[in-house]
Write an enzyme that holds these catalytic residues in place. Structure first.
Site, short mmCIF file in Angstrom:
data_model
loop_
_atom_site.label_atom_id
_atom_site.label_comp_id
_atom_site.label_asym_id
_atom_site.label_seq_id
_atom_site.Cartn_x
_atom_site.Cartn_y
_atom_site.Cartn_z
CG ASP A 9 35.12 31.14 43.17
OD1 ASP A 9 34.08 31.41 42.69
OD2 ASP A 9 36.38 30.24 42.60
CB ILE A 10 31.20 34.76 44.11
CG1 ILE A 10 29.48 35.14 44.58
CG2 ILE A 10 31.30 33.61 42.92
CD1 ILE A 10 28.59 36.11 43.70
CG ASN A 23 23.66 35.98 27.30
OD1 ASN A 23 22.26 35.87 27.60
ND2 ASN A 23 24.37 35.84 26.67
N GLY A 31 33.03 34.57 32.47
CA GLY A 31 33.61 35.24 33.91
C GLY A 31 33.10 35.16 34.77
CG ASP A 33 26.70 33.07 33.27
OD1 ASP A 33 25.99 32.55 33.74
OD2 ASP A 33 25.86 33.21 32.07
CB SER A 118 26.93 44.68 34.91
OG SER A 118 26.01 43.96 33.94
CB THR A 119 31.33 46.16 36.62
OG1 THR A 119 32.05 44.56 37.55
CG2 THR A 119 31.00 45.96 37.98
N GLY A 120 31.92 43.22 34.37
CA GLY A 120 32.61 42.15 33.74
C GLY A 120 33.10 42.51 32.52
#
Length: 402
Positions: A9-10, A23, A31, A33, A118-120
């Site tokens: 988990d980041i 954003n 996600g 963010d 960007s992959t989420g």
């Protein structure tokens, strides 16, 4: 200089900075963010952006304090929304990585963790996103020194292995998670299991595990399960010399080796006799090589497997000159990559590979991408250096075959 792909988990990464997929407007997306805002302190972080940052275009970055996170800083990369791939998405995504790393450099940040930007919810294809991330991070590390992590978490990302060996990424994740669990429960500095106890036990059957553990508890194989006091004392003396364990820690240990609780069947003793009859001479032969150097043990394994030296170094893609140095100098110390290739060339299993590498002072790390890829191929008996080289390239690592 370090780059590792990890499963975590980041928001829990213990790095000086983490990167957020932000954003362009002063708003919080779902996600990554949202997770970072919630962990850092939603109101504080949003208020800071409103007051100090404002709107930021795609492909640009900005930095904020980490607030309640372990990380000192959050670098926010304004992630491109993927449309069809023809709207400059790749350039903007590459810019996110490039500018995040340069901003980290400006703030003297020494360790940083990235998500797959960007992959989420932004819709960028995960496989392309992974390739871009690895490309940009490796390009940065050619000229700069920083500890960089690429953090994956959800099931879709862990299944990213691609069309060839699709479970490879899951294998990497599994090893990372197991390592982090050990650190979390026991503490890396406290975990000092002896080589004699730990070597080879992971792949053993329940019967073999009980046999190995039985001696440490002073119990006969046919005896009943020891009581908790005896069990805990035995475990402590067996694996953690001098350590004192609380009831809670004892229960954790008890769960982790629950196989010892199982009663041993009568036929297990007969199986032990069969083992002695079949393997005693081979085991005795192996014991003769306890003090072998890397060179001596490699040549022994090649001979034991009835292989030719030339076949081994050709399969390993190790040049003849290097192999001759190993063969003719018992104390020759090869580079780790050469040693790994020879494990493949000699068709060693995982235990034999670990043993051989240890004689050159190396170990297979559960957090090193190259080591994990070699481990995967060896464990699954895929002794094909071309396919292995393809996987190294797929994961952004230096290739062996030029």
């Amino acid at each position: 200089m370090s780059f590792k792909i990890v499963r975590n988990d980041i928001t829990k990464m213990n790095t000086q900075a983490i990167v957020n997929t932000a954003n362009e407007h002063v708003a919080v997306d779902t996600g990554c963010d949202s997770a970072i805002y919630n962990a850092a302190g939603y109101s504080e972080l949003l208020a800071y952006r409103k007051e100090h940052i404002g709107e930021v275009p795609e492909g640009e970055v900005f930095i904020t304090p980490g607030f309640n996170l372990k990380a000192e800083y959050i670098i926010h990369a304004v992630s491109p929304l993927y449309k069809n791939g023809d709207q400059g998405e790749e350039e903007k995504l590459r810019s996110c990585y490039q500018k995040s790393l340069n901003l980290a450099l400006e703030h003297s940040i020494t360790s940083i963790a990235f998500p797959l930007i960007s992959t989420g919810s932004f819709g960028y294809p995960k496989e392309e996103g992974m390739r871009i991330a690895v490309d940009e991070i490796n390009a940065f590390l050619l000229k700069n020194d920083m500890e960089i992590y690429l953090v994956v978490f959800d099931e879709k990302t862990t299944a990213l292995g691609g069309k060839i060996y699709p479970d490879l990424q899951q294998y990497i994740d599994k090893n990372y998670v197991e390592e982090k669990q050990r650190e979390e429960y026991f503490g890396a500095s406290e975990l000092s299991v002896s080589y004699e106890m730990n070597s080879g036990i992971d792949g053993a059957s329940s019967r073999d595990k009980r046999r190995r553990l039985g001696g440490f508890f002073g119990k006969n194989l046919k005896s009943s399960t020891p009581n908790k006091k005896d069990y805990t004392a035995g475990m402590a003396s067996m694996a953690f010399s001098g350590a004192k364990w609380s009831e809670e820690e004892a229960e954790c240990l008890e769960d982790s080796v629950s196989f010892y609780k199982e009663p041993v069947k009568e036929d297990a003793v007969d199986e032990c006799v069969d083992f002695e009859a079949e393997h005693a001479s081979k085991l005795e032969e192996r014991m003769k090589h306890l003090s072998d150097t890397f060179s001596q043990y490699l040549l022994y394994l090649i001979q034991d497997k009835k292989m030719e030296n030339a076949d081994v170094y050709k399969r390993a893609i190790v040049d003849k000159k290097t192999f001759s140095k190993i063969k003719n100098n018992v104390n020759y110390h090869p580079q780790k990559l050469t040693a790994l290739c020879l494990c493949v060339g000699a068709r060693l299993n995982l235990d034999e590979s670990r043993d051989l590498l240890a004689r050159a002072g190396y170990a297979l790390s559960p957090c090193d991408m190259t080591d994990i890829i070699f481990s995967y191929f060896i464990e699954n008996e895929i002794y094909d250096m071309i396919e292995l080289d393809i996987q190294l390239e797929e994961h952004g690592l230096p290739c062996i075959i030029s």
